[in-house]
Design a protein around this motif. Structure first.
Motif, PDB file in Angstrom:
ATOM      1  N   GLY A   1      -6.119 -11.030   4.773  1.00  0.00           N
ATOM      2  CA  GLY A   1      -7.484 -10.480   4.804  1.00  0.00           C
ATOM      3  C   GLY A   1      -7.380  -9.113   4.394  1.00  0.00           C
ATOM      4  O   GLY A   1      -6.351  -8.580   3.988  1.00  0.00           O
ATOM      5  N   THR A   2      -8.646  -8.516   4.355  1.00  0.00           N
ATOM      6  CA  THR A   2      -8.848  -7.098   4.105  1.00  0.00           C
ATOM      7  C   THR A   2      -8.329  -6.266   5.202  1.00  0.00           C
ATOM      8  O   THR A   2      -8.953  -6.436   6.316  1.00  0.00           O
ATOM      9  CB  THR A   2     -10.317  -6.942   3.585  1.00  0.00           C
ATOM     10  N   VAL A   3      -7.708  -5.041   4.915  1.00  0.00           N
ATOM     11  CA  VAL A   3      -6.960  -4.425   5.973  1.00  0.00           C
ATOM     12  C   VAL A   3      -7.569  -3.027   6.089  1.00  0.00           C
ATOM     13  O   VAL A   3      -8.044  -2.673   4.981  1.00  0.00           O
ATOM     14  CB  VAL A   3      -5.561  -4.315   6.216  1.00  0.00           C
ATOM     15  N   ASP A   4      -7.887  -2.478   7.048  1.00  0.00           N
ATOM     16  CA  ASP A   4      -8.656  -0.958   7.192  1.00  0.00           C
ATOM     17  C   ASP A   4      -7.200   0.039   7.121  1.00  0.00           C
ATOM     18  O   ASP A   4      -7.436   1.046   6.469  1.00  0.00           O
ATOM     19  CB  ASP A   4      -9.262  -0.943   8.697  1.00  0.00           C
TER      20      ASP A   4
ATOM     21  N   LEU B   1      -8.650  -3.951  11.533  1.00  0.00           N
ATOM     22  CA  LEU B   1      -7.402  -4.705  11.166  1.00  0.00           C
ATOM     23  C   LEU B   1      -6.268  -3.985  10.709  1.00  0.00           C
ATOM     24  O   LEU B   1      -6.483  -3.189   9.616  1.00  0.00           O
ATOM     25  CB  LEU B   1      -7.668  -5.757  10.077  1.00  0.00           C
ATOM     26  N   ILE B   2      -5.009  -4.196  11.108  1.00  0.00           N
ATOM     27  CA  ILE B   2      -4.020  -3.007  10.705  1.00  0.00           C
ATOM     28  C   ILE B   2      -2.822  -3.999  10.269  1.00  0.00           C
ATOM     29  O   ILE B   2      -2.652  -4.871  11.040  1.00  0.00           O
ATOM     30  CB  ILE B   2      -3.642  -2.204  11.728  1.00  0.00           C
ATOM     31  N   ALA B   3      -2.212  -3.877   9.048  1.00  0.00           N
ATOM     32  CA  ALA B   3      -1.178  -4.654   8.642  1.00  0.00           C
ATOM     33  C   ALA B   3      -0.018  -3.441   8.731  1.00  0.00           C
ATOM     34  O   ALA B   3       0.241  -2.716   8.421  1.00  0.00           O
ATOM     35  CB  ALA B   3      -1.489  -5.010   7.309  1.00  0.00           C
ATOM     36  N   ASP B   4       1.187  -4.272   9.573  1.00  0.00           N
ATOM     37  CA  ASP B   4       2.624  -3.491   9.793  1.00  0.00           C
ATOM     38  C   ASP B   4       3.232  -4.189   8.809  1.00  0.00           C
ATOM     39  O   ASP B   4       3.625  -5.312   8.921  1.00  0.00           O
ATOM     40  CB  ASP B   4       2.967  -3.780  11.310  1.00  0.00           C
ATOM     41  N   VAL B   5       3.842  -3.524   7.865  1.00  0.00           N
ATOM     42  CA  VAL B   5       4.350  -4.025   6.702  1.00  0.00           C
ATOM     43  C   VAL B   5       5.864  -4.060   7.037  1.00  0.00           C
ATOM     44  O   VAL B   5       6.297  -2.844   6.956  1.00  0.00           O
ATOM     45  CB  VAL B   5       3.875  -3.441   5.365  1.00  0.00           C
ATOM     46  N   GLY B   6       6.611  -5.123   7.102  1.00  0.00           N
ATOM     47  CA  GLY B   6       7.945  -4.879   7.279  1.00  0.00           C
ATOM     48  C   GLY B   6       8.197  -4.571   8.913  1.00  0.00           C
ATOM     49  O   GLY B   6       8.966  -3.552   9.273  1.00  0.00           O
ATOM     50  N   ALA B   7       7.514  -5.308   9.625  1.00  0.00           N
ATOM     51  CA  ALA B   7       7.345  -5.091  11.064  1.00  0.00           C
ATOM     52  C   ALA B   7       8.495  -5.090  11.875  1.00  0.00           C
ATOM     53  O   ALA B   7       8.500  -4.486  12.733  1.00  0.00           O
ATOM     54  CB  ALA B   7       6.241  -5.902  11.635  1.00  0.00           C
TER      55      ALA B   7
END
Length: 197
Positions: free
Chosen positions: A98-101, A33-39
């Protein structure tokens, strides 16, 4: 703004592929799981989805217009099932995703009021061993020649001074990312990667 970000994507495509390869070198395991912050419109999300084909991407942005475009781009590229968009104001709080990697904050920290708070929120969202990658310009981009031939050299420099487009993390980037004891800098170039230990 969305059109400008899409033009950036075209111009920066090879750089992003190089940067995501560098990120891949710093991951201990393939992220799930990857979060793109300010995508924005999804330039980073698409580059990350290409680099990590087994990962799901959560693209977080406050603009519904940007997120609609991102959603459409993901669908057109056959990644609609892997990319989820979340509308959230990062000045208010990090959303429950969720928890991101891997958390990817590319050219977004300079848009938030309190980057330290957002970094703390991202730290809390990372799994132990997860990777936080911050990409920010270390200097304003330059487009104009020194002299436009109108007898007034240095126009762009003066524009940058007026706009105060200074550096966010250029001089103290790794320190800014590791003010917590359980983040360790893994690498630095025009981006910083810090691992939660």
């Amino acid at each position: 703004m969305a059109d400008l970000l899409d033009l950036d994507a075209e111009a920066l495509g090879p750089y992003l592929d190089d940067l995501t390869a560098w990120v891949d070198e710093h991951t201990d395991a393939a992220p799930r799981l990857i979060a793109d912050v300010g995508a924005g419109t999804g330039t980073g999300a698409m580059a990350l989805a290409r680099r990590f084909p087994e990962a799901d991407i959560v693209a977080v942005d406050r603009s519904p217009v940007m997120l609609d475009r991102l959603r459409e781009t993901a669908r057109e590229r056959g990644m609609g099932g892997r990319v989820r968009v979340v509308e959230a104001d990062l000045d208010a709080a990090w959303p429950r995703v969720g928890t991101v990697d891997l958390a990817w904050a590319a050219s977004s920290l300079h848009h938030v009021t309190d980057p330290d708070r957002l970094l703390a929120d991202l730290h809390a969202a990372l799994r132990p061993g997860g990777l936080l990658v911050v990409v920010e310009m270390d200097a304003p981009p330059r487009f104009l020649p020194e002299d436009l031939g109108i007898g007034c050299p240095g126009l762009e420099e003066r524009c940058h001074e007026i706009g105060d487009l200074g550096r966010l993390l250029a001089d103290d980037g790794p320190h800014a990312l590791t003010h917590r004891g359980d983040l360790a800098v893994r690498g630095s170039r025009t981006a910083w990667a810090a691992r939660r230990v």
